[in-house]
Enzyme design. Structure first.
Site, PDB file in Angstrom:
ATOM      1  N   SER A 328       0.790  -1.327   0.111  1.00 36.49           N
ATOM      2  CA  SER A 328       0.080  -0.086  -0.077  1.00 36.49           C
ATOM      3  C   SER A 328       0.807   1.058   0.233  1.00 36.49           C
ATOM      4  CB  SER A 328      -0.789   0.059   1.126  1.00 36.49           C
ATOM      5  OG  SER A 328      -2.059   1.052   1.120  1.00 36.49           O
ATOM      6  N   ASP A 386      -8.539  -4.895  -6.374  1.00 36.55           N
ATOM      7  CA  ASP A 386      -7.891  -3.869  -5.309  1.00 36.55           C
ATOM      8  C   ASP A 386      -8.168  -2.445  -5.862  1.00 36.55           C
ATOM      9  OD1 ASP A 386      -6.763  -2.651  -3.444  1.00 36.55           O
ATOM     10  OD2 ASP A 386      -4.937  -3.735  -3.464  1.00 36.55           O
ATOM     11  N   HIS A 441      -7.681  -5.615  -0.386  1.00 36.22           N
ATOM     12  CA  HIS A 441      -6.372  -4.954  -0.309  1.00 36.22           C
ATOM     13  C   HIS A 441      -5.361  -5.331   0.683  1.00 36.22           C
ATOM     14  CE1 HIS A 441      -3.636  -1.384  -0.545  1.00 36.22           C
ATOM     15  NE2 HIS A 441      -4.076  -1.060   0.722  1.00 36.22           N
TER      16      HIS A 441
END
Length: 529
Positions: A328, A386, A441
């Site tokens: 991320s 995602d 995610h």
């Protein structure tokens, strides 16, 4: 007449026996066909030279076999389910998650010596011919780096009521031991802290009651280096920088700014100024003399330790590589970190790679081109469900991509860098088909799907070994019949312990060695590896 009475039952018996034999043969024939189909769909393509075994691409053939299976075996299931579904292996049940001691299957396969092809695994050829099908050695290496990032999440104290919120629960010498990662053969040499007053999502801010350790900083990751045994196995001394990221993609969508800031003054060529997203830049470069942990920025802390380790092992005549990994937001920080390392540490020339999971776009076209010219190899692991890899500028960049022949040279558009390994969350037979975007995610979901990935057009690997229960560490993604609690990974009793002498539930006092201490300003020690 008596003769006919005797012969009639014998003929019936023969007919029945013939019918049973025929049915048995058909069942065996069907079973053998299904086995071949399943084996062909999972057998690594690189093991076959003359004949490339692939999965059955004709859905009609598969449906016909499924119909035969239902007719012969008298299966009354939904007629839309394919043969691959009927013969899917393995099929976990709730009983498979009961503790059976040493009888249980290990959660990881044995690791081979990869020293002869470490450069290819590290991206020297941009992972050509290693991703489809995914080479098992590469899968294990990617998983290893993903587990380093997951270690930062697992040991992060994010309880807003804790006076140590935003710090690691363990000191660097105990981190891998506490999390069961000593098997990887690495040693943490330094923790990385980043400023928390910059413009970032609300979750990034420290606890309001944090008086003991810091109001200004948060723990973001660590620097580690491979030990002698692991270095022998992988063919070089590997320095790892692991960066953690955000909690949910909705926070990205709401909080991240889309403006850019210049990142590298040396990389300016006329109008082609190297720029990155301003929020990433602030987290990576912010510092203040008034803080205890960020008198140096996260960038300076990391680069200082990387240079120290590179010089130490180069002086010993060893081959050294740098692998920067992150999830991320951490994937964005990993790109900027690798950029600086390739630019400022010439001893690492050609040996800098990035392994990112669910990382967003970071910079403009000049950033991408400069990163490529520095020789940084980037492997982006992405779940197609995602949303974060589509940020920043999810709508704007999507439209421009449709006009790629016209817009490919626009310098102000966000660009992805490197090679992509695209996964499908719903390829897993253990994941709910109606799972939410936040779960797609999650890093543990990434590692689970990665472990089951073989190639784009094949199903989930039947010999995947990674622990399925890990998926529900901080999600509710697993099928209900597995009976794995949702979001089960948490500190026992939410951090409280029972004082048996007084009968009161109290907050434990951290061991002195686990209390964060300010950055050391004296001589830097060389840690024994």
């Amino acid at each position: 007449m008596e003769k006919s009475l005797v012969k009639t039952p014998l003929r019936k018996l023969r007919r029945r026996r013939t019918k049973r034999v025929w049915r048995l043969k058909q069942k065996l024939k069907l079973a053998w066909k299904s086995i071949k189909i399943r084996v062909r769909s999972h057998l690594p393509g690189f093991l076959s030279t003359k004949k490339r075994l692939t999965h059955v691409q004709s859905q009609n053939q598969e449906q016909e076999l499924a119909q035969v299976a239902r007719k012969i075996c008298k299966i009354t299931n939904d007629s839309t389910k394919s043969l691959a579904y009927l013969f899917q292996l393995p099929k976990y049940s709730a009983a498979d998650f009961l503790d059976q001691g040493d009888l249980m299957t290990p959660a990881a396969s044995p690791r081979e010596n990869v020293s002869e092809m470490w450069r290819e695994l590290h991206g020297s050829k941009n992972w050509e011919n290693l991703l489809d099908p995914l080479h098992p050695w590469l899968r294990r290496e990617i998983t290893k780096y993903g587990e380093f990032v997951e270690a930062v999440y697992d040991s992060l104290d994010f309880d807003p009521l804790s006076e140590f919120c935003g710090s690691s629960r363990y000191n660097r010498n105990k981190l891998f031991e506490e999390l069961g990662l000593t098997r990887h053969g690495y040693k943490v040499t330094k923790y990385i802290y980043a400023m928390s007053h910059v413009d970032v999502p609300q979750w990034f801010l420290s606890s309001a009651v944090g008086e003991t350790w810091s109001k200004d900083s948060n723990w973001m990751g660590f620097v580690a280096v491979s030990g002698d045994r692991e270095s022998s196995r992988i063919g070089r001394r590997d320095i790892v920088v692991a960066w953690r990221g955000t909690v949910t993609p909705t926070e990205w969508f709401m909080d991240l700014r889309t403006s850019k800031e210049p990142f590298d003054c040396e990389g300016e060529h006329g109008k082609n100024v190297v720029k990155v997203q301003s929020g990433f830049f602030s987290i990576y470069n912010s510092k203040s003399e008034l803080t205890r942990y960020n008198k140096e920025s996260a960038a300076e802390q990391t680069m200082e330790e990387v240079k120290r380790l590179v010089n130490f092992f180069k002086d010993r005549g060893e081959e050294v590589s740098l692998t920067v990994t992150g999830h991320s937001l951490g994937g964005a920080l990993a790109l900027m970190n690798a950029y600086e390392a390739a630019r400022d540490v010439p001893e690492l020339s050609g040996n800098v790679s990035v392994i990112s999971f669910g990382a967003p776009r970071v910079g403009n076209l000049a950033f991408k081109e400069r990163l490529n010219s520095l020789g940084v190899k980037v492997l982006r692991v992405v779940n197609k469900q995602d949303i974060v890899p589509k940020l920043p500028g999810i709508v704007f960049n999507k439209v421009l991509n449709k006009l790629n022949p016209i817009t490919s040279r626009l310098t102000w558009v966000y660009r992805h860098v490197g090679t992509q390994l695209k996964l499908d969350v719903f390829s897993s037979p253990y994941i709910k088909q109606d799972s939410d975007l936040a779960g797609c995610h999650n890093l543990e979901v990434y590692l689970h799907v990665l472990d089951g990935f073989h190639r784009k057009k094949s199903g989930f690997r039947v010999n995947a070994r990674r622990d399925v229960a890990s998926v529900n560490k901080s999600t509710d993604m697993l099928l209900d019949h597995l009976r794995i609690p949702e979001c089960w990974y948490q500190v026992a009793h939410k951090g409280l312990i029972l004082n048996k002498q007084t009968g009161r539930w109290v907050k434990p006092v951290r061991a002195p060695e686990d209390i964060p201490s300010p950055l050391w300003t004296g001589p830097k020690p060389i840690y024994s590896i």
